[in-house]
Design a protein around this motif. Structure first.
Motif, PDB file in Angstrom:
ATOM      1  N   GLU A   1       0.811  -1.214   0.000  1.00 52.46           N
ATOM      2  CA  GLU A   1       0.000   0.000   0.000  1.00 52.46           C
ATOM      3  C   GLU A   1       0.852   1.275   0.000  1.00 52.46           C
ATOM      4  O   GLU A   1       0.487   2.274  -0.618  1.00 52.46           O
ATOM      5  CB  GLU A   1      -0.956  -0.008   1.189  1.00 52.46           C
ATOM      6  N   LEU A   2       1.985   1.235   0.681  1.00 51.68           N
ATOM      7  CA  LEU A   2       2.870   2.402   0.681  1.00 51.68           C
ATOM      8  C   LEU A   2       3.389   2.686  -0.730  1.00 51.68           C
ATOM      9  O   LEU A   2       3.341   3.832  -1.207  1.00 51.68           O
ATOM     10  CB  LEU A   2       4.053   2.177   1.617  1.00 51.68           C
ATOM     11  N   LEU A   3       3.888   1.661  -1.406  1.00 51.30           N
ATOM     12  CA  LEU A   3       4.454   1.860  -2.734  1.00 51.30           C
ATOM     13  C   LEU A   3       3.379   2.187  -3.759  1.00 51.30           C
ATOM     14  O   LEU A   3       3.640   2.908  -4.728  1.00 51.30           O
ATOM     15  CB  LEU A   3       5.239   0.616  -3.152  1.00 51.30           C
ATOM     16  N   LYS A   4       2.179   1.689  -3.543  1.00 49.75           N
ATOM     17  CA  LYS A   4       1.070   2.012  -4.432  1.00 49.75           C
ATOM     18  C   LYS A   4       0.649   3.469  -4.265  1.00 49.75           C
ATOM     19  O   LYS A   4       0.379   4.176  -5.245  1.00 49.75           O
ATOM     20  CB  LYS A   4      -0.112   1.083  -4.137  1.00 49.75           C
ATOM     21  N   ALA A   5       0.615   3.934  -3.022  1.00 52.36           N
ATOM     22  CA  ALA A   5       0.167   5.300  -2.740  1.00 52.36           C
ATOM     23  C   ALA A   5       1.219   6.349  -3.073  1.00 52.36           C
ATOM     24  O   ALA A   5       0.883   7.514  -3.296  1.00 52.36           O
ATOM     25  CB  ALA A   5      -0.225   5.422  -1.266  1.00 52.36           C
ATOM     26  N   ARG A   6       2.491   5.939  -3.095  1.00 50.36           N
ATOM     27  CA  ARG A   6       3.579   6.900  -3.276  1.00 50.36           C
ATOM     28  C   ARG A   6       4.457   6.518  -4.479  1.00 50.36           C
ATOM     29  O   ARG A   6       5.527   5.938  -4.307  1.00 50.36           O
ATOM     30  CB  ARG A   6       4.428   6.962  -2.000  1.00 50.36           C
TER      31      ARG A   6
ATOM     32  N   THR B   1       5.213  12.230  10.600  1.00 49.62           N
ATOM     33  CA  THR B   1       3.881  12.288  11.176  1.00 49.62           C
ATOM     34  C   THR B   1       3.675  11.105  12.113  1.00 49.62           C
ATOM     35  O   THR B   1       4.596  10.320  12.343  1.00 49.62           O
ATOM     36  CB  THR B   1       2.823  12.307  10.053  1.00 49.62           C
ATOM     37  N   VAL B   2       2.458  10.983  12.644  1.00 47.85           N
ATOM     38  CA  VAL B   2       2.143   9.902  13.589  1.00 47.85           C
ATOM     39  C   VAL B   2       0.888   9.175  13.127  1.00 47.85           C
ATOM     40  O   VAL B   2      -0.096   9.805  12.724  1.00 47.85           O
ATOM     41  CB  VAL B   2       1.924  10.461  15.013  1.00 47.85           C
ATOM     42  N   TYR B   3       0.941   7.853  13.167  1.00 41.97           N
ATOM     43  CA  TYR B   3      -0.246   7.038  12.928  1.00 41.97           C
ATOM     44  C   TYR B   3      -0.761   6.569  14.283  1.00 41.97           C
ATOM     45  O   TYR B   3      -0.096   5.808  14.976  1.00 41.97           O
ATOM     46  CB  TYR B   3       0.099   5.836  12.040  1.00 41.97           C
ATOM     47  N   LYS B   4      -1.930   7.026  14.674  1.00 41.91           N
ATOM     48  CA  LYS B   4      -2.426   6.815  16.029  1.00 41.91           C
ATOM     49  C   LYS B   4      -3.375   5.635  16.181  1.00 41.91           C
ATOM     50  O   LYS B   4      -3.795   5.324  17.300  1.00 41.91           O
ATOM     51  CB  LYS B   4      -3.123   8.096  16.527  1.00 41.91           C
ATOM     52  N   ASN B   5      -3.734   4.979  15.101  1.00 46.08           N
ATOM     53  CA  ASN B   5      -4.779   3.954  15.183  1.00 46.08           C
ATOM     54  C   ASN B   5      -4.218   2.542  15.263  1.00 46.08           C
ATOM     55  O   ASN B   5      -4.508   1.689  14.423  1.00 46.08           O
ATOM     56  CB  ASN B   5      -5.714   4.073  13.972  1.00 46.08           C
ATOM     57  N   PHE B   6      -3.382   2.287  16.265  1.00 41.86           N
ATOM     58  CA  PHE B   6      -2.820   0.950  16.400  1.00 41.86           C
ATOM     59  C   PHE B   6      -3.922  -0.076  16.585  1.00 41.86           C
ATOM     60  O   PHE B   6      -4.802   0.062  17.439  1.00 41.86           O
ATOM     61  CB  PHE B   6      -1.868   0.884  17.603  1.00 41.86           C
ATOM     62  N   GLY B   7      -3.871  -1.133  15.757  1.00 44.12           N
ATOM     63  CA  GLY B   7      -4.909  -2.156  15.830  1.00 44.12           C
ATOM     64  C   GLY B   7      -4.358  -3.559  15.850  1.00 44.12           C
ATOM     65  O   GLY B   7      -5.021  -4.498  15.404  1.00 44.12           O
ATOM     66  N   GLY B   8      -3.140  -3.714  16.342  1.00 42.22           N
ATOM     67  CA  GLY B   8      -2.531  -5.041  16.381  1.00 42.22           C
ATOM     68  C   GLY B   8      -1.654  -5.276  15.164  1.00 42.22           C
ATOM     69  O   GLY B   8      -1.375  -4.375  14.385  1.00 42.22           O
ATOM     70  N   ILE B   9      -1.211  -6.513  14.988  1.00 41.06           N
ATOM     71  CA  ILE B   9      -0.355  -6.871  13.865  1.00 41.06           C
ATOM     72  C   ILE B   9      -1.079  -6.588  12.556  1.00 41.06           C
ATOM     73  O   ILE B   9      -2.264  -6.894  12.403  1.00 41.06           O
ATOM     74  CB  ILE B   9       0.050  -8.353  13.951  1.00 41.06           C
ATOM     75  N   VAL B  10      -0.361  -6.005  11.605  1.00 44.16           N
ATOM     76  CA  VAL B  10      -0.977  -5.552  10.353  1.00 44.16           C
ATOM     77  C   VAL B  10      -1.108  -6.720   9.378  1.00 44.16           C
ATOM     78  O   VAL B  10      -0.196  -7.000   8.599  1.00 44.16           O
ATOM     79  CB  VAL B  10      -0.144  -4.420   9.709  1.00 44.16           C
ATOM     80  N   PHE B  11      -2.244  -7.414   9.427  1.00 45.07           N
ATOM     81  CA  PHE B  11      -2.506  -8.475   8.469  1.00 45.07           C
ATOM     82  C   PHE B  11      -3.489  -8.032   7.384  1.00 45.07           C
ATOM     83  O   PHE B  11      -3.601  -8.651   6.339  1.00 45.07           O
ATOM     84  CB  PHE B  11      -3.080  -9.711   9.178  1.00 45.07           C
ATOM     85  N   ASN B  12      -4.199  -6.936   7.635  1.00 49.08           N
ATOM     86  CA  ASN B  12      -5.238  -6.474   6.728  1.00 49.08           C
ATOM     87  C   ASN B  12      -4.697  -5.350   5.855  1.00 49.08           C
ATOM     88  O   ASN B  12      -4.098  -4.401   6.351  1.00 49.08           O
ATOM     89  CB  ASN B  12      -6.435  -5.969   7.555  1.00 49.08           C
TER      90      ASN B  12
ATOM     91  N   LEU C   1       1.080   8.488   6.572  1.00 49.87           N
ATOM     92  CA  LEU C   1       2.389   8.918   6.089  1.00 49.87           C
ATOM     93  C   LEU C   1       2.269  10.133   5.194  1.00 49.87           C
ATOM     94  O   LEU C   1       3.062  11.067   5.289  1.00 49.87           O
ATOM     95  CB  LEU C   1       3.076   7.778   5.332  1.00 49.87           C
ATOM     96  N   GLY C   2       1.255  10.140   4.324  1.00 49.36           N
ATOM     97  CA  GLY C   2       1.075  11.256   3.403  1.00 49.36           C
ATOM     98  C   GLY C   2       2.277  11.419   2.506  1.00 49.36           C
ATOM     99  O   GLY C   2       2.818  10.437   1.983  1.00 49.36           O
ATOM    100  N   ASP C   3       2.739  12.656   2.325  1.00 47.42           N
ATOM    101  CA  ASP C   3       3.907  12.891   1.478  1.00 47.42           C
ATOM    102  C   ASP C   3       5.172  13.078   2.303  1.00 47.42           C
ATOM    103  O   ASP C   3       6.146  13.668   1.848  1.00 47.42           O
ATOM    104  CB  ASP C   3       3.674  14.103   0.570  1.00 47.42           C
TER     105      ASP C   3
ATOM    106  N   VAL D   1      10.637   6.039   4.475  1.00 48.42           N
ATOM    107  CA  VAL D   1      10.580   5.759   3.044  1.00 48.42           C
ATOM    108  C   VAL D   1      11.616   6.604   2.315  1.00 48.42           C
ATOM    109  O   VAL D   1      12.144   7.576   2.858  1.00 48.42           O
ATOM    110  CB  VAL D   1       9.185   6.052   2.464  1.00 48.42           C
ATOM    111  N   GLY D   2      11.904   6.222   1.065  1.00 48.58           N
ATOM    112  CA  GLY D   2      12.844   6.980   0.258  1.00 48.58           C
ATOM    113  C   GLY D   2      12.810   6.537  -1.190  1.00 48.58           C
ATOM    114  O   GLY D   2      12.142   5.560  -1.545  1.00 48.58           O
ATOM    115  N   LYS D   3      13.561   7.230  -2.017  1.00 45.93           N
ATOM    116  CA  LYS D   3      13.651   6.877  -3.426  1.00 45.93           C
ATOM    117  C   LYS D   3      14.502   5.636  -3.636  1.00 45.93           C
ATOM    118  O   LYS D   3      14.428   5.002  -4.692  1.00 45.93           O
ATOM    119  CB  LYS D   3      14.220   8.049  -4.216  1.00 45.93           C
TER     120      LYS D   3
END
Length: 285
Positions: A126-131, A170-181, A192-194, A208-210
């Motif tokens: 999802e990171l590479l798709k969004a950025r 930035t900060v991601y505040k919605n911790f919901g356990g191990i990221v399987f979804n 993350l945004g830009d 992240v980086g180039k």
């Protein structure tokens, strides 16, 4: 074995970026290392994989290993919607380019003989798709990043080094356990945004980086800054002294000097050289 051959001739513009100190007293001009140019995508694929493997060795050297957690990715230049990732069963200290696996947008291994972490795929896909402007992401459960993430807040601009991340984390505040979804991966990408980094509350840090070089260096830098922030907070609480926050004008100027993509790539090259020399290049196999 010689260090990575990434010193290009005639880099006058690059010299200016690094303070203009590119000449000797007798008039010779020195070059500053910069990202190499490639004749074919196959050549760039090889380079990206080698530097990705080196990044894992550097992470191992810094103790960013905890069981099977942690992952670094790099986009494939031949198949831009695919990316290379570490398999679940290889220790960072022993990882080689031949261990890396190529993953498609469905999470299927296209090249490689080992499985990957579902959480790694959910985040990196999802990171590479969004950025599309980035090619690499790095995440590990490092001690200071993990500790500072418990506060769910950004770094304060209290040192020259912290300005690398001025208005770029930035900060991601919605911790919901191990990221399987993958929906969680989407939310992390949105948080993350830009920016170049995100502090995952109650989880750790992600950069992240180039290039994998850049992403790895920002991770190293952010981990160190989390340690500095924790120390500064503790010292302030114990002494009653107030921390001095760097003003915005100075922060913008300094970030332009030490927070660029080129600086991130360049800063990692000394680590690459060190791993190359100490390992005698075995991670290139």
């Amino acid at each position: 074995m010689a260090p990575s051959a990434t010193i290009l001739e005639g880099q006058s513009d690059n010299n200016k970026k690094y303070g203009g100190l590119g000449k000797s007293s007798d008039g010779r001009t020195f070059s500053v290392r910069s990202y190499p140019k490639f004749e074919t995508p196959e050549e760039e694929r090889k380079y990206r994989k080698e530097h990705l493997a080196a990044a894992f060795r550097v992470f191992a050297d810094h103790g960013f290993v905890e069981g099977i957690t942690g992952h670094i990715s790099v986009r494939d230049p031949l198949l831009p919607d695919h990316f290379w990732l570490n398999p679940i069963s290889v220790h960072f200290a022993h990882l080689k380019t031949s261990d890396l696996v190529l993953v498609n947008p469905k999470g299927e291994v296209v090249i490689g003989e080992r499985p990957i972490q579902p959480a790694a795929f959910a985040i990196h896909a999802e990171l590479l798709k969004a950025r599309p402007d980035i090619n690499s992401a790095a995440h590990a459960h490092s001690i200071y990043g993990k500790t500072y993430s418990a506060f769910g807040c950004k770094l304060e601009m209290i040192t020259q080094d912290s300005l690398r991340f001025y208005k770029q984390h930035t900060v991601y505040k919605n911790f919901g356990g191990i990221v399987f979804n993958r929906d969680e991966g989407i939310r992390i990408a949105q948080a993350l945004g830009d920016n170049k980094a995100v502090i995952l509350q109650n989880h750790g840090i992600l950069t992240v980086g180039k290039t994998p070089d850049e992403a790895a260096w920002w991770f190293l830098a952010l981990e160190n800054l989390c340690q500095v922030q924790l120390l500064a907070d503790a010292a302030a609480a114990g002494s009653g002294k107030e921390k001095i926050i760097i003003d915005d004008e100075t922060a913008v100027y300094t970030n332009g000097q030490n927070g660029t993509s080129e600086k991130g790539w360049l800063a990692f090259q000394t680590y690459y050289d060190d791993v190359l020399i100490r390992s005698k290049g075995d991670f290139l196999l």
